[in-house]
Design a protein around this motif. Structure first.
Motif, PDB file in Angstrom:
ATOM      1  N   TRP A  33       0.842  -1.210   0.000  1.00  0.00           N
ATOM      2  CA  TRP A  33       0.000   0.000   0.000  1.00  0.00           C
ATOM      3  C   TRP A  33       0.871   1.251   0.000  1.00  0.00           C
ATOM      4  N   SER A  34       1.876   1.236   0.846  1.00  0.00           N
ATOM      5  CA  SER A  34       2.718   2.408   0.972  1.00  0.00           C
ATOM      6  C   SER A  34       3.443   2.707  -0.343  1.00  0.00           C
ATOM      7  N   ILE A  35       3.954   1.663  -1.004  1.00  0.00           N
ATOM      8  CA  ILE A  35       4.646   1.866  -2.288  1.00  0.00           C
ATOM      9  C   ILE A  35       3.651   2.343  -3.350  1.00  0.00           C
ATOM     10  N   MET A  36       2.443   1.757  -3.363  1.00  0.00           N
ATOM     11  CA  MET A  36       1.440   2.152  -4.359  1.00  0.00           C
ATOM     12  C   MET A  36       1.099   3.637  -4.238  1.00  0.00           C
ATOM     13  N   TYR A  37       0.870   4.101  -3.010  1.00  0.00           N
ATOM     14  CA  TYR A  37       0.518   5.516  -2.828  1.00  0.00           C
ATOM     15  C   TYR A  37       1.708   6.428  -3.119  1.00  0.00           C
ATOM     16  N   THR A  38       2.892   6.025  -2.685  1.00  0.00           N
ATOM     17  CA  THR A  38       4.084   6.831  -2.955  1.00  0.00           C
ATOM     18  C   THR A  38       4.288   7.015  -4.460  1.00  0.00           C
ATOM     19  N   GLU A  39       4.045   5.946  -5.216  1.00  0.00           N
ATOM     20  CA  GLU A  39       4.263   5.991  -6.667  1.00  0.00           C
ATOM     21  C   GLU A  39       3.053   6.541  -7.417  1.00  0.00           C
ATOM     22  N   LYS A  40       2.021   6.913  -6.689  1.00  0.00           N
ATOM     23  CA  LYS A  40       0.791   7.463  -7.273  1.00  0.00           C
ATOM     24  C   LYS A  40       0.100   6.493  -8.229  1.00  0.00           C
ATOM     25  N   SER A  61      -9.601   5.361  -6.490  1.00  0.00           N
ATOM     26  CA  SER A  61      -9.468   6.808  -6.271  1.00  0.00           C
ATOM     27  C   SER A  61      -7.999   7.228  -6.245  1.00  0.00           C
ATOM     28  N   GLY A  62      -7.105   6.290  -5.931  1.00  0.00           N
ATOM     29  CA  GLY A  62      -5.687   6.620  -5.813  1.00  0.00           C
ATOM     30  C   GLY A  62      -5.374   7.468  -4.592  1.00  0.00           C
ATOM     31  N   GLU A  63      -6.394   7.725  -3.759  1.00  0.00           N
ATOM     32  CA  GLU A  63      -6.224   8.632  -2.611  1.00  0.00           C
ATOM     33  C   GLU A  63      -6.373   7.870  -1.301  1.00  0.00           C
ATOM     34  N   GLN A  64      -5.401   8.067  -0.425  1.00  0.00           N
ATOM     35  CA  GLN A  64      -5.465   7.436   0.890  1.00  0.00           C
ATOM     36  C   GLN A  64      -6.671   7.939   1.691  1.00  0.00           C
ATOM     37  N   SER A  65      -7.126   9.148   1.354  1.00  0.00           N
ATOM     38  CA  SER A  65      -8.251   9.733   2.082  1.00  0.00           C
ATOM     39  C   SER A  65      -9.592   9.164   1.616  1.00  0.00           C
ATOM     40  N   ASP A  66      -9.604   8.417   0.504  1.00  0.00           N
ATOM     41  CA  ASP A  66     -10.837   7.774   0.032  1.00  0.00           C
ATOM     42  C   ASP A  66     -10.544   6.324  -0.325  1.00  0.00           C
ATOM     43  N   GLU A  67     -10.744   5.461   0.653  1.00  0.00           N
ATOM     44  CA  GLU A  67     -10.458   4.044   0.429  1.00  0.00           C
ATOM     45  C   GLU A  67     -11.749   3.227   0.330  1.00  0.00           C
ATOM     46  N   CYS A  91       1.289   1.575 -16.332  1.00  0.00           N
ATOM     47  CA  CYS A  91       1.740   0.565 -15.371  1.00  0.00           C
ATOM     48  C   CYS A  91       2.966   1.115 -14.652  1.00  0.00           C
ATOM     49  N   LEU A  92       3.014   0.993 -13.326  1.00  0.00           N
ATOM     50  CA  LEU A  92       4.167   1.509 -12.583  1.00  0.00           C
ATOM     51  C   LEU A  92       5.466   0.838 -13.027  1.00  0.00           C
ATOM     52  N   SER A  93       5.373  -0.353 -13.614  1.00  0.00           N
ATOM     53  CA  SER A  93       6.577  -1.049 -14.073  1.00  0.00           C
ATOM     54  C   SER A  93       6.992  -0.625 -15.481  1.00  0.00           C
ATOM     55  N   PHE A  94       6.174   0.264 -16.110  1.00  0.00           N
ATOM     56  CA  PHE A  94       6.493   0.813 -17.437  1.00  0.00           C
ATOM     57  C   PHE A  94       6.304   2.325 -17.425  1.00  0.00           C
ATOM     58  N   PRO A  95       7.166   3.052 -16.695  1.00  0.00           N
ATOM     59  CA  PRO A  95       6.969   4.495 -16.603  1.00  0.00           C
ATOM     60  C   PRO A  95       6.931   5.157 -17.986  1.00  0.00           C
TER      61      PRO A  95
END
Ligand code: CO
Length: 174
Positions: A33-40, A61-67, A91-95
């Motif tokens: 979760w932490s990596i997902m939010y950090t990487e947006k 939502s991509g937002e920690q404030s709306d889960e 994809c985070l693995s294909f910036p």
């Protein structure tokens, strides 16, 4: 744990089912979760952080404030799919790479949560696209495999640069 980019070999392997639902599993999920939010990101599959397990997390939502739409999905199975939609995916693995991919418009998904409890839910639209994208990761199927030949040519340089950066600095990334 750290984010892996294409063509890291862990991304290309099918992942193993989760059989034990314990505290170490839940600690790894917290890191995801932490990596997902950090990487947006809006979704992350375990192989993307070097963990070859049938685990994914997503939050449309991509937002920690709306889960409200956030889910931990372990050992997922698609029981049914309907409709077809073409839309753009990253994809985070294909910036920096965005391609059109055809997916089912909705899926009936069965999965286990972090305590091993079984869930079943009909998931539609954007969340369904995220789930299908992340489930591809569990089979070692990536954006590069879903790309049209035209996109593969269009992104030839970006793909070559990703391969190069992995070759030149694998140790620094650990
Ligand atoms: Co991905």
């Amino acid at each position: 744990m750290h984010l892996r980019t294409f063509p890291d070999p862990v991304l290309l392997r099918p992942s193993a089912p989760v059989e034990v639902f314990d505290d170490p599993l839940r600690e790894k999920l917290a890191e995801m979760w932490s990596i997902m939010y950090t990487e947006k990101g809006v979704g992350l599959a375990a192989p993307q952080v070097g963990w070859s397990a049938r685990v994914l997390v997503f939050n449309p939502s991509g937002e920690q404030s709306d889960e409200s739409g956030a889910r931990v999905v372990i050992n997922p199975k698609v029981l049914k799919r309907w409709g077809k939609v073409k839309d753009q995916e990253g994809c985070l693995s294909f910036p920096e790479i965005y391609v059109d991919v055809v997916r089912a418009a909705g899926v009936r998904l069965q999965w286990q949560d972090e305590h091993g409890a079984v869930h079943e839910e009909d998931i539609n639209d954007f969340p369904a696209r995220i789930v299908q994208h992340e489930m591809d990761h569990l089979e070692g199927v990536l954006l590069v495999h879903r790309m049209s030949p035209v996109d593969r040519i269009r992104y030839r340089r970006e793909l070559a640069e990703l391969a190069e950066s992995l070759e030149t600095a694998p140790e620094e990334r650990a």
